[in-house]
Design an enzyme around this catalytic site. Structure first.
Site, mmCIF file in Angstrom:
data_model
loop_
_atom_site.group_PDB
_atom_site.id
_atom_site.type_symbol
_atom_site.label_atom_id
_atom_site.label_comp_id
_atom_site.label_asym_id
_atom_site.label_seq_id
_atom_site.Cartn_x
_atom_site.Cartn_y
_atom_site.Cartn_z
ATOM 1 C CB SER A 75 85.067 62.408 34.039
ATOM 2 O OG SER A 75 86.181 62.018 33.244
ATOM 3 C CB CYS A 76 84.467 66.730 30.896
ATOM 4 S SG CYS A 76 83.163 67.505 31.880
ATOM 5 N N GLY A 77 86.143 68.302 32.385
ATOM 6 C CA GLY A 77 86.830 69.282 33.210
ATOM 7 C C GLY A 77 86.059 69.639 34.462
ATOM 8 C CB SER A 81 84.985 66.356 35.991
ATOM 9 O OG SER A 81 83.972 65.567 35.393
#
Length: 286
Positions: A238-240, A267
């Protein structure tokens, strides 16, 4: 060096030298951050394809993947076929926008919608130039293809399942954003990260002078082992917005050959739009 990677072969990496020797046998996609970068210079035969084509707003999420039929049309109009296809980006020589993730975004988009033979140019346009590769301003003539898109649903995880399993003992949730953003300095409506997410900044896996060039494998393994990302765990990247996570998804699934890797595409952006969902600030996962 032949194309390399430890996964099922859908995505592999190649060197500039290999590409120079195999130009006649591959298709090439240039995904530099701006069309003007492509106009300035590109590898001969490369067709331009911008990463932004593949995402759109959906619900309360501003950047989710477009429907399969829309992707199929884009692939067909760009002349993309299910043959060996090299993907590369540059540093944004005209506009200066490039961060290196363009090529992992496009490679993931190709794989997500059914392409089976993707070759990421390790080091991108910078390594191509370093190796003395030819550049051109001439655009190839594109012929429409008959590509049939097939969504690979096992590549990603959607919110309901994500929320249900993210804290399971055999699951490792990774957050690919920079440490300061993970800790709480990002622009989101809530600061920090999803509870339980372990920070593995995507750029730490790349050469500090060229973020399209992977670090040596022993250094990558040292980093992933340091956060507990072992092959026996179910890895969720995941991330932004799901963009930085493509770098780690490709790396874990096809460079290191981990058996169970998915992206939470919504995310942190999707997570924080749901009022009751908590976030954590600081360097610790919880």
């Amino acid at each position: 060096m032949e194309p390399y990677g430890k996964g099922d072969g859908r995505v592999r990496w190649v060197t500039p030298e290999w590409l120079m020797e195999n130009m006649e046998d591959v298709a090439i996609i240039d995904c530099q951050p701006n069309i003007h970068d492509y106009i300035l210079e590109h590898i001969p035969g490369a067709v331009y394809l911008n990463e932004g084509l593949f995402r759109e707003p959906r619900g309360k999420a501003p950047a989710m993947y477009i429907p399969e039929g829309a992707v199929e049309l884009i692939f067909q109009q760009a002349g993309i076929e299910n043959r060996p296809t090299v993907v590369y980006t540059g540093t944004g020589g005209v506009k200066g926008w490039g961060d290196g993730l363009e090529q992992t975004m496009v490679a993931y988009s190709l794989a997500r919608f059914g392409h089976e033979n993707i070759l990421v140019l390790n080091g991108g346009l910078a390594e191509w130039k370093r190796a003395g590769g030819e550049l051109t301003k001439v655009f190839p003539e594109v012929e429409e293809s008959g590509f049939s898109a097939v969504t690979k649903e096992d590549f990603y995880i959607e919110y309901p399942e994500f929320k249900r399993i993210k804290d399971d003992e055999d699951v490792l949730l990774l957050d690919a954003r920079p440490a300061e953003v993970y800790e709480g300095q990002g622009p989101w409506i809530k600061p920090g990260h999803i509870p339980g997410a372990v920070n593995l900044p995507w750029a730490d896996l790349m050469d500090p002078e060229n973020r399209t060039l992977l670090k040596p494998e022993d250094e990558i393994l040292e980093l992933v082992n340091s956060v507990g990302a072992t092959p026996d765990r179910k890895i969720i990247c995941s991330c932004g917005t799901g963009r930085e996570a493509t770098n780690e998804f490709l790396l874990f699934r096809w460079y290191l050959g981990y058996p169970d890797v998915r992206i939470y595409e919504g995310s942190f952006t999707e997570w924080t739009q749901i009022e009751d969902n908590p976030t954590v600030t600081g360097p610790d996962p919880r």
